[in-house]
Write a protein that holds these residues in place. Structure first.
Motif, mmCIF file in Angstrom:
data_model
loop_
_atom_site.group_PDB
_atom_site.id
_atom_site.type_symbol
_atom_site.label_atom_id
_atom_site.label_comp_id
_atom_site.label_asym_id
_atom_site.label_seq_id
_atom_site.Cartn_x
_atom_site.Cartn_y
_atom_site.Cartn_z
ATOM 1 N N LYS A 78 0.463 -0.583 -14.537
ATOM 2 C CA LYS A 78 -0.478 -1.669 -14.840
ATOM 3 C C LYS A 78 -1.910 -1.332 -14.399
ATOM 4 O O LYS A 78 -2.853 -1.992 -14.816
ATOM 5 C CB LYS A 78 -0.031 -2.964 -14.147
ATOM 6 N N ARG A 99 -2.876 -11.817 -12.997
ATOM 7 C CA ARG A 99 -1.462 -11.490 -13.250
ATOM 8 C C ARG A 99 -1.240 -9.983 -13.204
ATOM 9 O O ARG A 99 -0.276 -9.499 -12.581
ATOM 10 C CB ARG A 99 -1.039 -12.050 -14.605
ATOM 11 N N LEU A 100 -2.138 -9.234 -13.845
ATOM 12 C CA LEU A 100 -1.993 -7.777 -13.890
ATOM 13 C C LEU A 100 -2.108 -7.169 -12.496
ATOM 14 O O LEU A 100 -1.370 -6.238 -12.148
ATOM 15 C CB LEU A 100 -3.063 -7.179 -14.815
ATOM 16 N N LYS A 155 -1.349 -8.561 -9.714
ATOM 17 C CA LYS A 155 -0.109 -8.879 -8.972
ATOM 18 C C LYS A 155 1.015 -7.936 -9.409
ATOM 19 O O LYS A 155 1.755 -7.401 -8.580
ATOM 20 C CB LYS A 155 0.280 -10.335 -9.245
ATOM 21 N N GLU A 156 1.127 -7.709 -10.736
ATOM 22 C CA GLU A 156 2.181 -6.828 -11.257
ATOM 23 C C GLU A 156 1.971 -5.383 -10.818
ATOM 24 O O GLU A 156 2.936 -4.633 -10.629
ATOM 25 C CB GLU A 156 2.215 -6.903 -12.790
ATOM 26 N N ARG A 176 1.180 -4.241 -8.049
ATOM 27 C CA ARG A 176 1.693 -3.950 -6.707
ATOM 28 C C ARG A 176 3.042 -3.245 -6.778
ATOM 29 O O ARG A 176 3.393 -2.446 -5.906
ATOM 30 C CB ARG A 176 1.830 -5.249 -5.901
ATOM 31 N N THR A 177 3.812 -3.555 -7.795
ATOM 32 C CA THR A 177 5.136 -2.941 -7.935
ATOM 33 C C THR A 177 5.239 -2.031 -9.163
ATOM 34 O O THR A 177 6.185 -1.264 -9.288
ATOM 35 C CB THR A 177 6.227 -4.031 -8.045
ATOM 36 N N ASN A 178 4.271 -2.145 -10.065
ATOM 37 C CA ASN A 178 4.294 -1.348 -11.290
ATOM 38 C C ASN A 178 2.935 -0.656 -11.450
ATOM 39 O O ASN A 178 1.977 -1.254 -11.933
ATOM 40 C CB ASN A 178 4.602 -2.244 -12.501
#
Length: 357
Positions: free
Chosen positions: A157, A146-147, A149-150, A152-154
């Motif tokens: 993280k 999950r982290l 994936k997040e 990629r835009t944030n």
């Protein structure tokens, strides 16, 4: 500040007996009655003799101590992280606790079975630690995809991912995150169980409490953490006694104070907390703040408006105030100070805040 401590231990370690003693603690009943928030959560006052003295000095209607919430959880058994016993149901109850209090059985009683068949404090502590470590490894393994994936835009993280992977290495080696001294800030969102400080309570009988060699050996098991030794059965009896009777029993056992009082103080110190005091005709009260808190931050614990509109803090140390006999007498001696926004609070400061409404 709400301080919450999760109580864990193997079945029949005396965990529930300790919790019952805590939640029946009537020593401060007139000041801060025990309150049940949920069936397994109890709020108790932290013993502080300074409050009684201030209450008399200011003719306060009541005294209000700082408080600690204790959460009693189902006993852990080997395999709890895999769902044995209460499994993850118990783990979820302490994920947001500030610290974990591990109760370990030392007493030998043939009428009270031990889940592992023998009383071995070293092994019991190892079992609990292992289950918490395994649970944290599962948490990290689930969180990483999950982290990533997040991230990629944030990009924020990325720091969490790096910290989680570092924690994973530590946990794989059999150590807790807290003991390894990792930076806990980026790990906060994962609510790792082993990132919390641990308190260790050894449940002994009266003979064991007098065995200094045994106590030294038990201390060594959990060092550098502090070990707390008590007899949960005796603690249950103490809270039911009149104060004079309780003091007499403690004296007979060679103890200066109940083990529960020691536990509350160790909890505060372990979490880097201290108290400051306010006093007046309505109430004398202890407020919980982190060590190093500034005067405006301390004011904010009472009300956020106090922090926003902070002007000055009128401060006198508890010892100076009691020695002088009144605020006016302390002021005449030059012991009452006006402190500004940069002042770092000291434990036992007696304070009156000045602020803009």
């Amino acid at each position: 500040m709400a301080l919450t401590i999760g109580i864990v231990g193997l079945p029949n370690a005396g965990k529930s007996t300790l919790f019952n003693a805590l939640t029946r603690n009537d020593v401060l009943a007139a000041n801060y009655p025990f309150a049940t928030i949920e069936p397994n959560v109890g709020v108790v006052g932290v013993p502080d003799p300074r409050l009684g003295v201030l209450g008399e000095l200011f003719s306060s209607e009541r005294t209000v101590p700082a408080t600690v919430s204790f959460v009693d959880i189902a006993g852990i058994v080997r395999g709890a992280s895999q769902g044995e016993g209460m499994g993850n149901a118990f783990l979820s109850h302490i994920r947001e606790a500030d610290a974990i209090c591990q109760v370990t059985r030392v007493f030998v009683d043939p009428d009270v079975t031990h889940v592992e068949g023998k009383v071995e404090p070293d092994d019991d502590i190892s079992t609990i630690d292992t289950e918490l470590i395994l649970a944290d490894l599962q948490t990290i393994e689930r969180a990483l995809p999950r982290l990533e994936k997040e991230a990629r835009t944030n990009k924020d993280k990325l720091a969490v991912i790096a910290a989680a992977k570092e924690a994973q290495v530590v946990l794989d080696s059999g150590r807790t995150v807290f003991a390894a001294g990792l930076d806990l800030a980026p790990l906060r969102e994962l609510f790792l169980l082993t990132a919390k400080p641990f308190l260790y309570v050894f449940n002994c009988d009266s003979d064991e409490l007098a065995d200094t060699a045994l106590l030294d050996r038990l201390r060594a098991i959990v060092a550098p953490a502090e070990a707390i030794f008590l007899d949960a059965k005796i603690e249950s009896e103490l809270v039911e006694m009149e104060p004079d009777e309780a003091r007499e029993l403690l004296a007979e056992m060679g103890m200066d104070e109940p083990g529960l009082d020691h536990l509350a103080r160790v909890a505060f110190d372990t979490l880097g907390l201290q108290t400051y005091l306010t006093a007046g005709p309505k109430e004398s009260r202890a407020w919980t703040i982190p060590k190093g808190a500034t005067a405006p931050e301390a004011a904010g614990v009472i009300h956020t408006d106090f922090q926003k509109g902070f002007i000055k803090a009128e401060i006198v140390s508890y010892d100076d105030l009691v020695a002088a006999g009144s605020v006016n007498a302390a002021r005449a001696k030059g012991q009452v100070r006006l402190e500004g926004k940069d002042y770092v609070m000291a434990d036992g400061d007696v304070v009156e805040f000045r602020f803009n409404n």
